[in-house]
Design a protein around this motif. Structure first.
Motif, short mmCIF file in Angstrom:
data_model
loop_
_atom_site.label_atom_id
_atom_site.label_comp_id
_atom_site.label_asym_id
_atom_site.label_seq_id
_atom_site.Cartn_x
_atom_site.Cartn_y
_atom_site.Cartn_z
N THR A 93 2.75 50.47 53.96
CA THR A 93 2.94 51.34 52.81
C THR A 93 4.07 52.32 53.05
O THR A 93 4.17 52.92 54.12
N ARG A 112 5.80 58.51 51.41
CA ARG A 112 6.27 59.25 50.24
C ARG A 112 6.80 60.61 50.70
O ARG A 112 6.08 61.40 51.30
N CYS A 125 10.39 54.36 53.56
CA CYS A 125 10.44 55.73 53.06
C CYS A 125 10.78 55.71 51.58
O CYS A 125 11.65 54.95 51.15
N GLU A 126 10.11 56.56 50.82
CA GLU A 126 10.36 56.64 49.38
C GLU A 126 10.48 58.12 48.99
O GLU A 126 9.56 58.90 49.23
N VAL A 170 10.09 60.90 46.58
CA VAL A 170 9.30 61.05 45.36
C VAL A 170 9.60 62.35 44.61
O VAL A 170 9.10 62.55 43.50
N ARG A 203 2.94 64.96 42.89
CA ARG A 203 3.44 63.74 43.53
C ARG A 203 2.64 63.29 44.75
O ARG A 203 2.73 62.14 45.16
N PRO A 227 2.93 63.90 48.16
CA PRO A 227 3.75 63.27 49.21
C PRO A 227 3.02 63.19 50.54
O PRO A 227 2.10 63.97 50.82
N ASP A 228 3.43 62.24 51.38
CA ASP A 228 2.89 62.12 52.73
C ASP A 228 3.68 62.98 53.72
O ASP A 228 3.15 63.36 54.76
N ARG A 275 -4.83 57.20 50.22
CA ARG A 275 -4.06 57.22 48.97
C ARG A 275 -4.15 55.88 48.26
O ARG A 275 -4.27 55.82 47.03
#
Length: 247
Positions: A2, A5, A29-30, A32, A48, A50-51, A131
């Motif tokens: 995954t 974020r 990696c994204e 967000v 959002r 995020p992680d 998540r």
């Protein structure tokens, strides 16, 4: 695997753009969201989820260290990497449970190594799994009927739910919307993000900014809306304890 974020928090647009470009070259990696100050960052985190947060220290308004402490106090806090031009805050930064402290200008290699460390952390891996499970079972938006028709409200934008007669009103950054759901149902589903302060009110923990006194009663101050829900005498001690944790 995954994708991680990532939210970038920096008051300098060029610094945000540089980090965003570097993230594009990294696997899993994204990006967000982006924010230029602490309050905008808190709103983005709520919306959002995020992680990982890449955050600066010296910003207008609330200090980056204070922001990090508020993020660390969340039930499911994101990992944090400081990206700053100031080396004197390193010790204080790591006391917030940050996993990295990078000095500007941050190189792509430094950023990649720091993010690789984040991806190896067991807590982050568990968070990614949580998540995914929530995405399958929980709602991120609430359906409501208004004069405009059917609306979908983002949970992250809602500051509080207030019972008014036979309806519940959601106060959010776009105004007010009547819901056809009870406070009990909302508390059961979203109890991790909202706290009851009165028999007729639930407030979003993320947006609580303080308590104010009004004719002998206490009300919760919330960022982004004028609504100030009343706090019952029975629940006042627990609300005060929560505020101490958020400071």
């Amino acid at each position: 695997m995954t994708a991680l974020r990532v939210l970038i928090v920096d008051d300098e647009p060029l610094a945000r753009a540089r980090l965003a470009r570097q993230l594009q070259s990294l696997d899993n990696c994204e990006l967000v969201g982006e924010a230029g100050d602490a309050e905008a960052a808190l709103a983005q985190v709520a919306q959002r989820d995020p992680d990982l947060v890449l955050l600066d220290i010296e910003m207008p308004g609330d200090h980056g260290l204070n922001l990090a402490r508020r993020l660390a106090a969340r039930e499911y806090p994101p990992a944090m990497i400081f990206c700053t031009a100031h080396d004197e805050f390193a010790l204080a930064a790591f006391s917030t449970d940050a996993v990295g402290y990078l000095l500007k200008p941050v190189s792509a290699e430094q950023l990649g190594e720091a993010i690789a460390k984040v991806q190896r952390l067991g807590g982050v891996q568990r968070r990614l799994l949580e998540r995914e499970e929530k995405a399958q079972t929980g709602r991120s938006r609430i359906k409501a009927i208004s004069r405009r028709g059917v609306e979908l409200l983002d949970i992250g934008a809602i500051r509080c739910f207030v019972a008014d007669s036979k309806y519940v009103v959601a106060h959010h950054d776009g105004g007010e919307t009547i819901l056809d759901e009870s406070l009990k149902e909302l508390e059961s589903e979203f109890g991790e993000r909202f706290v009851r302060v009165h028999r007729n009110a639930l407030v979003a923990v993320e947006y609580i900014s303080g308590l104010s006194r009004d004719c002998g009663n206490y009300r919760v101050e919330l960022d982004g809306v004028a609504e100030r829900p009343l706090v019952s005498r029975r629940l006042l001690p627990s609300v005060r304890a929560l505020l101490e944790e958020l400071v």
